[in-house]
Design a protein around this motif. Structure first.
Motif, PDB file in Angstrom:
ATOM      1  N   GLU A  49       0.825  -1.204   0.000  1.00 32.37           N
ATOM      2  CA  GLU A  49       0.000   0.000   0.000  1.00 32.37           C
ATOM      3  C   GLU A  49       0.858   1.253   0.000  1.00 32.37           C
ATOM      4  O   GLU A  49       0.591   2.199  -0.735  1.00 32.37           O
ATOM      5  N   LEU A  50       1.894   1.264   0.814  1.00 34.86           N
ATOM      6  CA  LEU A  50       2.781   2.426   0.854  1.00 34.86           C
ATOM      7  C   LEU A  50       3.464   2.628  -0.494  1.00 34.86           C
ATOM      8  O   LEU A  50       3.616   3.758  -0.960  1.00 34.86           O
ATOM      9  N   ARG A  51       3.852   1.532  -1.147  1.00 35.18           N
ATOM     10  CA  ARG A  51       4.453   1.650  -2.490  1.00 35.18           C
ATOM     11  C   ARG A  51       3.505   2.371  -3.442  1.00 35.18           C
ATOM     12  O   ARG A  51       3.910   3.247  -4.200  1.00 35.18           O
ATOM     13  N   TYR A  66      12.073  13.326   1.250  1.00 38.55           N
ATOM     14  CA  TYR A  66      11.569  14.251   2.259  1.00 38.55           C
ATOM     15  C   TYR A  66      10.239  14.867   1.809  1.00 38.55           C
ATOM     16  O   TYR A  66       9.316  15.027   2.604  1.00 38.55           O
ATOM     17  N   ASP A  67      10.125  15.197   0.518  1.00 34.48           N
ATOM     18  CA  ASP A  67       8.867  15.731  -0.018  1.00 34.48           C
ATOM     19  C   ASP A  67       7.721  14.750   0.195  1.00 34.48           C
ATOM     20  O   ASP A  67       6.600  15.145   0.509  1.00 34.48           O
ATOM     21  N   LEU A  68       8.000  13.470  -0.026  1.00 36.45           N
ATOM     22  CA  LEU A  68       6.966  12.445   0.126  1.00 36.45           C
ATOM     23  C   LEU A  68       6.486  12.356   1.570  1.00 36.45           C
ATOM     24  O   LEU A  68       5.281  12.277   1.826  1.00 36.45           O
ATOM     25  N   ILE A  69       7.424  12.381   2.498  1.00 33.61           N
ATOM     26  CA  ILE A  69       7.059  12.323   3.916  1.00 33.61           C
ATOM     27  C   ILE A  69       6.200  13.523   4.280  1.00 33.61           C
ATOM     28  O   ILE A  69       5.142  13.383   4.915  1.00 33.61           O
ATOM     29  N   VAL A  87      10.297   4.964   4.074  1.00 35.66           N
ATOM     30  CA  VAL A  87      10.116   5.647   2.792  1.00 35.66           C
ATOM     31  C   VAL A  87      11.296   5.418   1.855  1.00 35.66           C
ATOM     32  O   VAL A  87      11.111   5.048   0.683  1.00 35.66           O
ATOM     33  N   TYR A  88      12.516   5.634   2.332  1.00 41.62           N
ATOM     34  CA  TYR A  88      13.667   5.546   1.429  1.00 41.62           C
ATOM     35  C   TYR A  88      13.884   4.139   0.854  1.00 41.62           C
ATOM     36  O   TYR A  88      14.123   4.008  -0.356  1.00 41.62           O
ATOM     37  N   PRO A  89      13.764   3.068   1.651  1.00 43.07           N
ATOM     38  CA  PRO A  89      13.858   1.731   1.038  1.00 43.07           C
ATOM     39  C   PRO A  89      12.728   1.456   0.037  1.00 43.07           C
ATOM     40  O   PRO A  89      12.934   0.767  -0.962  1.00 43.07           O
ATOM     41  N   THR A  90      11.549   2.022   0.296  1.00 37.39           N
ATOM     42  CA  THR A  90      10.433   1.834  -0.640  1.00 37.39           C
ATOM     43  C   THR A  90      10.707   2.562  -1.944  1.00 37.39           C
ATOM     44  O   THR A  90      10.404   2.051  -3.032  1.00 37.39           O
ATOM     45  N   ILE A  91      11.303   3.747  -1.880  1.00 40.29           N
ATOM     46  CA  ILE A  91      11.687   4.476  -3.090  1.00 40.29           C
ATOM     47  C   ILE A  91      12.701   3.650  -3.880  1.00 40.29           C
ATOM     48  O   ILE A  91      12.597   3.524  -5.101  1.00 40.29           O
ATOM     49  N   THR A  92      13.672   3.081  -3.181  1.00 42.35           N
ATOM     50  CA  THR A  92      14.682   2.244  -3.843  1.00 42.35           C
ATOM     51  C   THR A  92      14.012   1.060  -4.528  1.00 42.35           C
ATOM     52  O   THR A  92      14.352   0.716  -5.670  1.00 42.35           O
ATOM     53  N   LEU A  93      13.045   0.443  -3.859  1.00 45.77           N
ATOM     54  CA  LEU A  93      12.328  -0.689  -4.440  1.00 45.77           C
ATOM     55  C   LEU A  93      11.553  -0.261  -5.694  1.00 45.77           C
ATOM     56  O   LEU A  93      11.582  -0.947  -6.716  1.00 45.77           O
ATOM     57  N   LEU A  94      10.864   0.878  -5.620  1.00 45.91           N
ATOM     58  CA  LEU A  94      10.128   1.382  -6.788  1.00 45.91           C
ATOM     59  C   LEU A  94      11.076   1.637  -7.961  1.00 45.91           C
ATOM     60  O   LEU A  94      10.742   1.354  -9.114  1.00 45.91           O
ATOM     61  N   ASP A  95      12.263   2.155  -7.658  1.00 49.62           N
ATOM     62  CA  ASP A  95      13.280   2.395  -8.689  1.00 49.62           C
ATOM     63  C   ASP A  95      13.755   1.066  -9.276  1.00 49.62           C
ATOM     64  O   ASP A  95      13.841   0.913 -10.498  1.00 49.62           O
ATOM     65  N   ASP A  96      14.040   0.098  -8.403  1.00 49.36           N
ATOM     66  CA  ASP A  96      14.485  -1.227  -8.856  1.00 49.36           C
ATOM     67  C   ASP A  96      13.417  -1.918  -9.711  1.00 49.36           C
ATOM     68  O   ASP A  96      13.732  -2.677 -10.624  1.00 49.36           O
ATOM     69  N   GLY A 107      21.466  20.064  -5.943  1.00 46.80           N
ATOM     70  CA  GLY A 107      21.761  19.632  -4.588  1.00 46.80           C
ATOM     71  C   GLY A 107      21.971  18.135  -4.502  1.00 46.80           C
ATOM     72  O   GLY A 107      22.034  17.423  -5.498  1.00 46.80           O
ATOM     73  N   ALA A 108      22.050  17.665  -3.260  1.00 47.12           N
ATOM     74  CA  ALA A 108      22.365  16.265  -3.005  1.00 47.12           C
ATOM     75  C   ALA A 108      21.134  15.362  -2.997  1.00 47.12           C
ATOM     76  O   ALA A 108      21.249  14.147  -3.044  1.00 47.12           O
ATOM     77  N   LYS A 109      19.946  15.945  -2.929  1.00 44.99           N
ATOM     78  CA  LYS A 109      18.723  15.138  -2.851  1.00 44.99           C
ATOM     79  C   LYS A 109      18.415  14.510  -4.200  1.00 44.99           C
ATOM     80  O   LYS A 109      18.517  15.153  -5.238  1.00 44.99           O
ATOM     81  N   LYS A 110      17.998  13.235  -4.155  1.00 45.11           N
ATOM     82  CA  LYS A 110      17.618  12.534  -5.374  1.00 45.11           C
ATOM     83  C   LYS A 110      16.155  12.820  -5.667  1.00 45.11           C
ATOM     84  O   LYS A 110      15.288  12.606  -4.825  1.00 45.11           O
ATOM     85  N   LEU A 111      15.888  13.267  -6.869  1.00 42.11           N
ATOM     86  CA  LEU A 111      14.531  13.570  -7.304  1.00 42.11           C
ATOM     87  C   LEU A 111      14.059  12.436  -8.209  1.00 42.11           C
ATOM     88  O   LEU A 111      14.779  12.018  -9.108  1.00 42.11           O
ATOM     89  N   PHE A 112      12.848  11.939  -7.948  1.00 37.59           N
ATOM     90  CA  PHE A 112      12.332  10.816  -8.717  1.00 37.59           C
ATOM     91  C   PHE A 112      11.069  11.204  -9.462  1.00 37.59           C
ATOM     92  O   PHE A 112      10.249  11.979  -8.970  1.00 37.59           O
ATOM     93  N   ALA A 113      10.930  10.639 -10.668  1.00 44.34           N
ATOM     94  CA  ALA A 113       9.741  10.846 -11.496  1.00 44.34           C
ATOM     95  C   ALA A 113       9.192   9.471 -11.887  1.00 44.34           C
ATOM     96  O   ALA A 113       9.922   8.472 -11.903  1.00 44.34           O
TER      97      ALA A 113
END
Length: 193
Positions: A49-51, A66-69, A87-96, A107-113
């Protein structure tokens, strides 16, 4: 939303905090969450569900963790914010999974689309996504109702105390001026908030 359990410590599994003789646990009542039978302590969503929620928010606009949180916290009126450790492991999973991809960002923050595959996945699960987003906004609406109820309660307490104090008989001028000054002071402080 918050249920009090007397003299019982709701430890880490209960997601609670101990205050005096009471412990407060964050227990989601199924009736409050649309009656879907999801009453459980400490967890708003399961992993799948969180994914979907994160994917939907990223599909709405590119975001970093951070935006998602913060967005989830805003949707719930501050009643719920997922931890970075989820959140961050879930983002990694969505990317994978190829549902999102990293974009160039300042900046240093990773932006995802969202990717085409992510958009298709959301379309396949549209009804579930809609229900999950409704759960978040319903929680925010419940929080807002609860917050306004506490203001009404406090105002009622003030009115009751004043009626009782005035009902006991004549007040001397000094006490009356002190009461008026306290009320005026509170009004001015609230106005400045």
């Amino acid at each position: 939303m918050y249920h009090m359990h007397g003299n019982r410590h709701c430890g880490p599994r209960g997601g609670g905090r101990r205050w005096g003789p009471f412990a407060v646990s964050w227990e989601v009542d199924p009736a409050e969450m649309g009656g879907r039978g999801r009453g459980r302590r400490g967890r708003m969503f399961d992993g799948g569900e969180l994914r979907l929620v994160l994917l939907k928010l990223i599909a709405d606009q590119p975001r970093h963790g951070y935006d998602l949180i913060r967005e989830i916290e805003d949707l719930t009126g501050g009643a719920y914010a997922p931890s970075p450790g989820i959140v961050y492991p879930t983002i990694t999973l969505l990317d994978d999974m190829g549902l999102i991809e990293e974009q160039k960002a300042d900046g240093a923050k990773k932006l995802f689309a969202v990717t085409e595959a992510g958009t298709a996945h959301l379309a396949e699960r549209a009804e579930e996504v809609e229900a999950l987003m409704a759960r978040l906004t319903d929680l925010g609406a419940e929080r807002q109702r609860t917050d306004s109820a506490s203001v009404k309660r406090a105002m009622g307490n003030l009115g009751l105390v004043l009626m009782q104090r005035f009902g006991r008989g004549e007040l001397d001028t000094e006490t009356l001026h002190q009461i008026v000054a306290l009320i005026d002071d509170a009004a001015q402080k609230i106005e400045r908030l």
